[in-house]
Every structure is written in structure tokens, then in C-alpha cells.
Design an enzyme around this catalytic site. Structure first.
Site, PDB file in Angstrom:
ATOM      1  N   GLY A 161      85.548  21.093 -37.345  1.00  0.00           N
ATOM      2  CA  GLY A 161      86.024  20.152 -38.358  1.00  0.00           C
ATOM      3  C   GLY A 161      85.080  18.988 -38.611  1.00  0.00           C
ATOM      4  O   GLY A 161      85.451  18.014 -39.266  1.00  0.00           O
ATOM      5  N   GLU A 186      92.029  22.136 -29.599  1.00  0.00           N
ATOM      6  CA  GLU A 186      93.047  21.147 -30.005  1.00  0.00           C
ATOM      7  C   GLU A 186      94.281  21.249 -29.107  1.00  0.00           C
ATOM      8  O   GLU A 186      94.939  20.255 -28.814  1.00  0.00           O
ATOM      9  CB  GLU A 186      93.407  21.352 -31.486  1.00  0.00           C
ATOM     10  CG  GLU A 186      92.263  20.886 -32.386  1.00  0.00           C
ATOM     11  CD  GLU A 186      92.192  21.577 -33.740  1.00  0.00           C
ATOM     12  OE1 GLU A 186      93.164  22.230 -34.150  1.00  0.00           O
ATOM     13  OE2 GLU A 186      91.133  21.457 -34.386  1.00  0.00           O
ATOM     14  N   GLU A 246      83.840  28.163 -29.602  1.00  0.00           N
ATOM     15  CA  GLU A 246      83.982  27.079 -30.578  1.00  0.00           C
ATOM     16  C   GLU A 246      83.534  25.761 -29.946  1.00  0.00           C
ATOM     17  O   GLU A 246      84.337  25.077 -29.292  1.00  0.00           O
ATOM     18  CB  GLU A 246      85.444  26.949 -31.004  1.00  0.00           C
ATOM     19  CG  GLU A 246      86.016  28.198 -31.641  1.00  0.00           C
ATOM     20  CD  GLU A 246      87.199  27.860 -32.522  1.00  0.00           C
ATOM     21  OE1 GLU A 246      87.134  28.157 -33.711  1.00  0.00           O
ATOM     22  OE2 GLU A 246      88.177  27.269 -32.017  1.00  0.00           O
ATOM     23  N   SER A 270      82.984  24.678 -38.181  1.00  0.00           N
ATOM     24  CA  SER A 270      82.378  24.366 -39.478  1.00  0.00           C
ATOM     25  C   SER A 270      81.632  25.554 -40.092  1.00  0.00           C
ATOM     26  O   SER A 270      80.605  25.389 -40.759  1.00  0.00           O
ATOM     27  CB  SER A 270      81.448  23.147 -39.365  1.00  0.00           C
ATOM     28  OG  SER A 270      82.194  22.006 -38.993  1.00  0.00           O
ATOM     29  N   LYS A 287      95.919  26.189 -38.922  1.00  0.00           N
ATOM     30  CA  LYS A 287      96.395  24.986 -38.196  1.00  0.00           C
ATOM     31  C   LYS A 287      97.697  24.490 -38.830  1.00  0.00           C
ATOM     32  O   LYS A 287      98.487  25.291 -39.312  1.00  0.00           O
ATOM     33  CB  LYS A 287      95.308  23.906 -38.165  1.00  0.00           C
ATOM     34  CG  LYS A 287      93.964  24.441 -37.690  1.00  0.00           C
ATOM     35  CD  LYS A 287      92.981  23.361 -37.397  1.00  0.00           C
ATOM     36  CE  LYS A 287      91.631  23.992 -37.076  1.00  0.00           C
ATOM     37  NZ  LYS A 287      90.650  23.053 -36.590  1.00  0.00           N
ATOM     38  N   HIS A 328      92.814  27.151 -27.800  1.00  0.00           N
ATOM     39  CA  HIS A 328      92.087  26.362 -28.801  1.00  0.00           C
ATOM     40  C   HIS A 328      91.867  24.945 -28.268  1.00  0.00           C
ATOM     41  O   HIS A 328      92.735  24.384 -27.603  1.00  0.00           O
ATOM     42  CB  HIS A 328      92.879  26.326 -30.117  1.00  0.00           C
ATOM     43  CG  HIS A 328      92.059  25.803 -31.260  1.00  0.00           C
ATOM     44  ND1 HIS A 328      91.816  24.461 -31.426  1.00  0.00           N
ATOM     45  CD2 HIS A 328      91.389  26.438 -32.254  1.00  0.00           C
ATOM     46  CE1 HIS A 328      91.042  24.297 -32.483  1.00  0.00           C
ATOM     47  NE2 HIS A 328      90.771  25.487 -33.012  1.00  0.00           N
ATOM     48  N   ASN A 372      92.309  30.286 -39.053  1.00  0.00           N
ATOM     49  CA  ASN A 372      93.247  29.418 -38.338  1.00  0.00           C
ATOM     50  C   ASN A 372      93.684  28.321 -39.305  1.00  0.00           C
ATOM     51  O   ASN A 372      92.931  27.371 -39.541  1.00  0.00           O
ATOM     52  CB  ASN A 372      92.547  28.826 -37.104  1.00  0.00           C
ATOM     53  CG  ASN A 372      93.445  27.852 -36.349  1.00  0.00           C
ATOM     54  OD1 ASN A 372      94.639  27.763 -36.620  1.00  0.00           O
ATOM     55  ND2 ASN A 372      92.861  27.128 -35.407  1.00  0.00           N
TER      56      ASN A 372
HETATM   57  C1  PEP Z   1      88.843  25.877 -35.568  1.00  0.00           C
HETATM   58  O1  PEP Z   1      89.483  24.866 -35.351  1.00  0.00           O
HETATM   59  O2  PEP Z   1      89.151  26.966 -35.024  1.00  0.00           O
HETATM   60  C2  PEP Z   1      87.705  25.777 -36.482  1.00  0.00           C
HETATM   61  C3  PEP Z   1      86.743  26.637 -36.354  1.00  0.00           C
HETATM   62  O3  PEP Z   1      87.749  24.757 -37.391  1.00  0.00           O
HETATM   63  P1  PEP Z   1      86.674  24.428 -38.549  1.00  0.00           P
HETATM   64  O4  PEP Z   1      86.240  25.741 -39.130  1.00  0.00           O
HETATM   65  O5  PEP Z   1      87.422  23.588 -39.530  1.00  0.00           O
HETATM   66  O6  PEP Z   1      85.545  23.718 -37.894  1.00  0.00           O
END
Ligand code: PEP
Length: 253
Positions: free
Chosen positions: A175, A99, A169, A215, A11, A97, A9
Site C-alpha cells: 500500500g 495487517e 509481501e 504495490s 481488504k 497477512h 485481496n
Molecule cells: C496486500 O495487502 O496484500 C497488498 C499486496 O496490498 P497492495 O497491493 O495494495 O500493496
């Protein structure tokens, strides 16, 4: 059959040139994958056509969008429909997601409509769920995630469910550099699979790919992916560097 998947992703990152360079670097380092493994890239909308052209020779790598609108078409300035994505050779779309839920106020009802739009237009869905820190601290994460899945997906038929990949997630891990432990990931993935089994039967649950996101990086991916109910990862930050992302893909094997 259940697939092992690593999905990127991107983003709101990378210009067209930077995106092209990243795909090129992935192309050069991509290991040969077995039939039960695949890689998905979700670049921004502006990059989809260019990325589709670059992926034309890569059978193991598939194209996703990061979102679609919940209506079929119309006066929704700035939005992108599922039919438009299909016409741009997109195969998957990320829906739900955290976000999008948080910053764009996408609620359960809207997400269920997006899922319907995607399936109507023959797109597969990567449906995200996951709890915020206060829910984890209160130890109510199982019922929280269960209600997200029920609201977003339980109107689907068993046949439609085959087009869904789930991504767990935890918001506190996205993040932040704070990854869920493999035990935390396995516990939740096992719970999610049991929720699917109760509604759709064990076979449907066993066939569903459930990805972990938050992460995840090359250094912790192998341990997470070794959990019996973790079928790969949805990767944010670590998908923006070819070497790191290739390391995560290697961890699938
Ligand atoms: C995400 O936003 O889907 C995600 C997993 O981000 P990160 O790997 O940066 O934590």
C-alpha cells in the site's frame, strides 16, 4: 504442478453492490487462461455468498476468505470459522497477512492453528510472510521470513504442504507505492523455495506457488511475474479496479 496465480485481496473495501459490479466487470473482460493459471478473489466475509454465486460460471476464478478463526467453533463473538467458510463454498483462505499480524496481534502460534483449521476443513491456504522496513534495512530479511515460514508451516506433512500457496509481501511495499524490484523479489522467492526444499525436498519446493505482494500493478506485474521463482501476485489496492486487475491477470501470460 506449480500454478501461476493472481489473487485479489479486497481488504475492508466495497459495499455489496460495488463488489457485485466489480466481479461483473471482471467477468466481461476475463481472458481465457491455460490450465496452469488461475485467479482468486478474496472479498470481505459479507460478500462471499454473493461472489460464489457470481463465480459459478467462471472455472478459472476461485473464491477466498481473508481470514478464519483458529478454533473450530464456540464463544468467539464476531468471528468466522473455517467450517463456515467451507459451507459458503470458499476454497482458499488468506492466513498471516501482515495487517492481521500487526493490527490484530496474530502471532506465529495462532497462525499455525489457523492453518490447521483451514486444512482440517479442506480449505487451501494463502500463507503470507514478509519483513518490515527495519529488517530489510538491516539486511536480515532472509532469516526473518524463514522463521515466519517455519513457525507457520513446518509442522505440516508433505501432503498437507500441497494445499499451501505462499505469498511474500514485504511490509514496506504494501500500500506504499514502493514495489520491491524484480531482483529483490526473485532473491527472496528463491530463498523461500530453498527453505521449503531443505525441509520437504526439491519436488515439493518446485511444485509450490510463491506469489509476490506489495504495490503490484498492471504496469509492473509483467516484469515481476517474469522472474523464475515469482509465480504471480497477491494484489491489494490494484485489485479494486477491474481494468487494472485485468491488466495484472494479462501479465500472467
Ligand atoms: C496486500 O495487502 O496484500 C497488498 C499486496 O496490498 P497492495 O497491493 O495494495 O500493496
Amino acid at each position: 504442478m506449480r500454478k501461476k496465480i493472481v489473487a485479489a485481496n479486497w481488504k475492508m473495501n466495497l459495499t455489496l453492490n460495488q463488489g457485485a459490479e466489480l466481479v461483473n466487470d471482471l467477468f466481461n473482460g476475463m481472458p481465457v487462461l491455460n490450465d496452469d493459471k488461475l485467479v482468486i478473489l478474496a472479498p470481505p466475509f459479507t460478500h462471499l455468498t454473493q461472489t460464489a454465486e457470481q463465480l459459478a460460471g467462471m472455472i478459472d476464478v476461485h473464491l477466498a476468505a481473508q481470514n478464519c478463526h483458529h478454533e473450530a467453533a464456540g464463544a468467539y463473538t464476531g468471528e468466522i470459522s473455517a467450517a463456515m467458510l467451507k459451507s459458503a463454498e470458499v476454497e482458499y483462505v488468506i492466513i498471516g497477512h501482515s495487517e492481521r499480524r500487526l493490527y490484530f496481534k496474530e502471532d506465529d502460534a495462532t497462525l499455525a492453528k489457523k492453518v490447521n483449521q483451514a486444512l482440517t476443513n479442506e480449505l487451501k491456504v494463502i500463507f503470507c510472510c514478509g519483513e518490515p522496513l527495519e529488517i530489510r534495512d538491516a539486511n536480515t530479511q532472509n532469516s526473518f521470513v524463514e522463521s515466519q515460514i517455519k513457525a507457520g508451516l513446518f509442522h505440516l506433512s508433505t501432503e498437507q504442504l500441497e494445499e499451501i500457496v505462499l505469498a511474500y509481501e514485504p511490509i514496506w511495499a504494501i500500500g506504499t507505492g514502493r514495489t520491491a524490484s524484480s531482483a529483490q523479489a526473485q532473491d527472496m522467492h528463491e530463498h523461500i523455495r530453498s527453505v521449503i526444499a531443505k525441509q520437504y525436498g526439491q519436488e515439493a519446493a518446485d511444485n509450490m506457488s510463491i506469489l509476490y505482494g506489495g504495490s503490484c500493478k498492471a504496469s509492473n506485474a509483467a516484469e515481476l511475474f517474469a522472474c523464475p521463482d515469482v509465480d504471480g501476485g497477491l494484489i491489494g489496492g490494484a485489485s479494486l479496479k477491474a481494468e487494472e486487475f485485468l491488466g495484472i491477470i494479462e501479465a500472467l501470460s
